[in-house]
Design a protein around this motif. Structure first.
Motif, PDB file in Angstrom:
ATOM      1  N   ASP A 100      21.342 -15.946  -2.049  1.00  0.00           N
ATOM      2  CA  ASP A 100      22.417 -16.611  -3.430  1.00  0.00           C
ATOM      3  C   ASP A 100      21.179 -17.588  -4.663  1.00  0.00           C
ATOM      4  OD1 ASP A 100      24.730 -15.495  -2.550  1.00  0.00           O
ATOM      5  OD2 ASP A 100      25.271 -17.931  -2.293  1.00  0.00           O
ATOM      6  N   SER A 104      31.124 -29.878   2.393  1.00  0.00           N
ATOM      7  CA  SER A 104      30.564 -28.643   0.991  1.00  0.00           C
ATOM      8  C   SER A 104      29.245 -29.221   0.252  1.00  0.00           C
ATOM      9  CB  SER A 104      31.667 -28.021   1.427  1.00  0.00           C
ATOM     10  OG  SER A 104      32.789 -28.492  -0.208  1.00  0.00           O
ATOM     11  N   THR A 105      29.336 -30.258  -0.610  1.00  0.00           N
ATOM     12  CA  THR A 105      29.127 -30.694  -2.239  1.00  0.00           C
ATOM     13  C   THR A 105      27.439 -30.562  -1.406  1.00  0.00           C
ATOM     14  OG1 THR A 105      30.698 -32.169  -2.134  1.00  0.00           O
ATOM     15  CG2 THR A 105      28.670 -32.096  -3.706  1.00  0.00           C
ATOM     16  N   TYR A 149      34.145 -25.907 -10.578  1.00  0.00           N
ATOM     17  CA  TYR A 149      33.396 -25.541  -9.481  1.00  0.00           C
ATOM     18  C   TYR A 149      32.117 -26.376  -9.003  1.00  0.00           C
ATOM     19  CZ  TYR A 149      36.709 -21.679  -8.587  1.00  0.00           C
ATOM     20  OH  TYR A 149      37.775 -20.851  -7.851  1.00  0.00           O
ATOM     21  N   HIS A 171      25.983 -14.651  -6.248  1.00  0.00           N
ATOM     22  CA  HIS A 171      26.009 -14.492  -4.955  1.00  0.00           C
ATOM     23  C   HIS A 171      26.352 -12.475  -4.610  1.00  0.00           C
ATOM     24  CE1 HIS A 171      26.508 -13.315  -0.598  1.00  0.00           C
ATOM     25  NE2 HIS A 171      28.005 -12.632  -0.580  1.00  0.00           N
ATOM     26  N   SER A 185      32.536 -28.618  -5.633  1.00  0.00           N
ATOM     27  CA  SER A 185      31.444 -27.646  -4.629  1.00  0.00           C
ATOM     28  C   SER A 185      32.699 -27.354  -3.487  1.00  0.00           C
ATOM     29  CB  SER A 185      30.358 -28.492  -4.289  1.00  0.00           C
ATOM     30  OG  SER A 185      29.458 -29.018  -5.015  1.00  0.00           O
ATOM     31  N   TRP A 186      33.391 -26.242  -3.409  1.00  0.00           N
ATOM     32  CA  TRP A 186      33.551 -25.442  -2.633  1.00  0.00           C
ATOM     33  C   TRP A 186      33.519 -24.342  -1.541  1.00  0.00           C
ATOM     34  CZ3 TRP A 186      37.348 -25.271  -6.461  1.00  0.00           C
ATOM     35  CH2 TRP A 186      38.600 -26.186  -6.608  1.00  0.00           C
ATOM     36  N   TYR A 187      31.978 -23.894  -2.545  1.00  0.00           N
ATOM     37  CA  TYR A 187      31.466 -22.876  -2.140  1.00  0.00           C
ATOM     38  C   TYR A 187      29.765 -23.154  -1.085  1.00  0.00           C
ATOM     39  CZ  TYR A 187      28.212 -18.648  -1.960  1.00  0.00           C
ATOM     40  OH  TYR A 187      27.416 -17.518  -1.422  1.00  0.00           O
ATOM     41  N   ILE A 188      29.268 -23.171  -0.240  1.00  0.00           N
ATOM     42  CA  ILE A 188      27.905 -23.836   0.784  1.00  0.00           C
ATOM     43  C   ILE A 188      27.482 -22.236   0.263  1.00  0.00           C
ATOM     44  CG2 ILE A 188      26.770 -23.494   2.513  1.00  0.00           C
ATOM     45  CD1 ILE A 188      29.352 -25.795   3.509  1.00  0.00           C
ATOM     46  N   PRO A 189      25.947 -21.622  -0.462  1.00  0.00           N
ATOM     47  CA  PRO A 189      25.418 -20.406  -0.872  1.00  0.00           C
ATOM     48  C   PRO A 189      24.418 -19.690   0.460  1.00  0.00           C
ATOM     49  CG  PRO A 189      24.228 -22.449  -2.286  1.00  0.00           C
ATOM     50  CD  PRO A 189      25.630 -23.433  -1.744  1.00  0.00           C
ATOM     51  N   TYR A 228      26.688 -20.758  -9.078  1.00  0.00           N
ATOM     52  CA  TYR A 228      26.016 -20.565  -8.132  1.00  0.00           C
ATOM     53  C   TYR A 228      26.203 -18.782  -8.074  1.00  0.00           C
ATOM     54  CZ  TYR A 228      26.250 -24.753  -5.425  1.00  0.00           C
ATOM     55  OH  TYR A 228      26.604 -25.517  -5.300  1.00  0.00           O
TER      56      TYR A 228
END
Length: 285
Positions: A104, A150-151, A92, A166, A96-100, A164
């Motif tokens: 968060d 998204s990185t 992950y 959330h 880096s698929w997730y943008i905070p 992260y």
């Protein structure tokens, strides 16, 4: 009666013994039928740190290398090599698929150089920049991370980002922000009319004067993250306007190349939070 009881206990012991012998026979038969089983079990000791599944052979080519356990494992930057949790954290982090989202937590890993790790809290996300607040780190209590798609790009000098946090009950959304953060214009030292540049998102765009309008020249430099202050001036004495910004406790300079701005790094640090800043020839030289 005692005779019967003793015979009963002997019979029970005999049955348990026969059951153990039967189980042993079954295991021996399995090893005989599947000779590779014993070989694979003994071979596992030689697979320490070996890549079992390359990253390009799973998850549609978007995976990461899957290792056999390295015992005793060391810290890979994402966890202990090669525990199950380390695989998930490494995947992950690298993908880096997730943008905070606002609220968060951004978690930095433990390393020997950063024995306590670090945690910052997201304030808002705008223009490809994640703005955070933090304690025991930046002098202003604020900092930022640039995004490449998204990185998230880690900050210089910090340990790797482990992941992260959330909260499901967190429904805070990023507030709308004015796109143009800073615009600056200065007259040229010669007779040429002043142009102007602006900072929007993570880029600085240029507009040149035609004496009756401004002609868009496109992006002259990026990425340029969150800034507190910016001003233009001829910093290298070549007769062309450059610009400087205050960000992350320092003054950074960008020199004009005539069709782009070249990042020159920090010209002075530390420079903490301030209320006003001026540009002028203060020493007469």
């Amino acid at each position: 009666m005692n005779y019967d009881r003793n015979m009963y206990n002997l019979t029970q012991r005999g049955r348990r013994h026969l059951a153990k012998l039967a189980l042993l026979a079954i295991i021996m038969a399995m090893c005989t039928l599947l000779p590779g089983l014993a070989q694979r079990a003994s071979a596992s000791a030689t697979l320490a740190d070996t890549v079992l599944v390359p990253g390009n052979q799973w998850l549609g080519g978007q995976g990461v290398d899957v290792h056999w356990n390295n015992n005793p494992g060391i810290d890979s930057g994402y966890g202990t090599e090669w525990q199950c949790v380390e695989l998930a954290q490494r995947l992950y982090n690298k993908r880096s698929w997730y943008i905070p989202a606002p609220g968060d937590m951004i978690i930095h890993a433990y390393t020997p150089a950063h024995s306590d790790g670090h945690v910052s809290v997201v304030d808002y996300v705008a223009g490809g920049v994640v703005h955070v607040v933090e304690q025991n780190a930046s002098a202003t209590g604020k900092a930022s991370y640039n995004l490449s798609g998204s990185t998230m790009i880690n900050r210089y000098g910090y340990s790797p980002i482990s992941g992260y946090v959330h909260a499901p009950a967190n429904h805070i959304t990023t507030p709308p922000l004015t796109m143009v953060k800073t615009a600056s214009a200065v007259p040229s030292p010669s007779h040429h009319p002043a142009d102007f540049s602006l900072h929007a998102g993570t880029q600085v765009a240029e507009y040149n004067s035609t004496t009756n309008s401004f002609s868009y020249q496109g992006t002259w430099v990026q990425p340029v993250g969150a800034i507190d202050w910016a001003a233009a001036g001829d910093f290298n004495g070549d007769g062309v306007a450059d610009f400087a910004i205050h960000a992350n406790n320092a003054i950074y300079v960008y020199l004009s190349m005539g069709n782009s701005f070249a990042f020159q790094g920090s010209w002075v640090s530390p420079v903490g939070a301030f209320d006003s800043g001026w540009l002028a020839d203060f020493n007469g030289s």
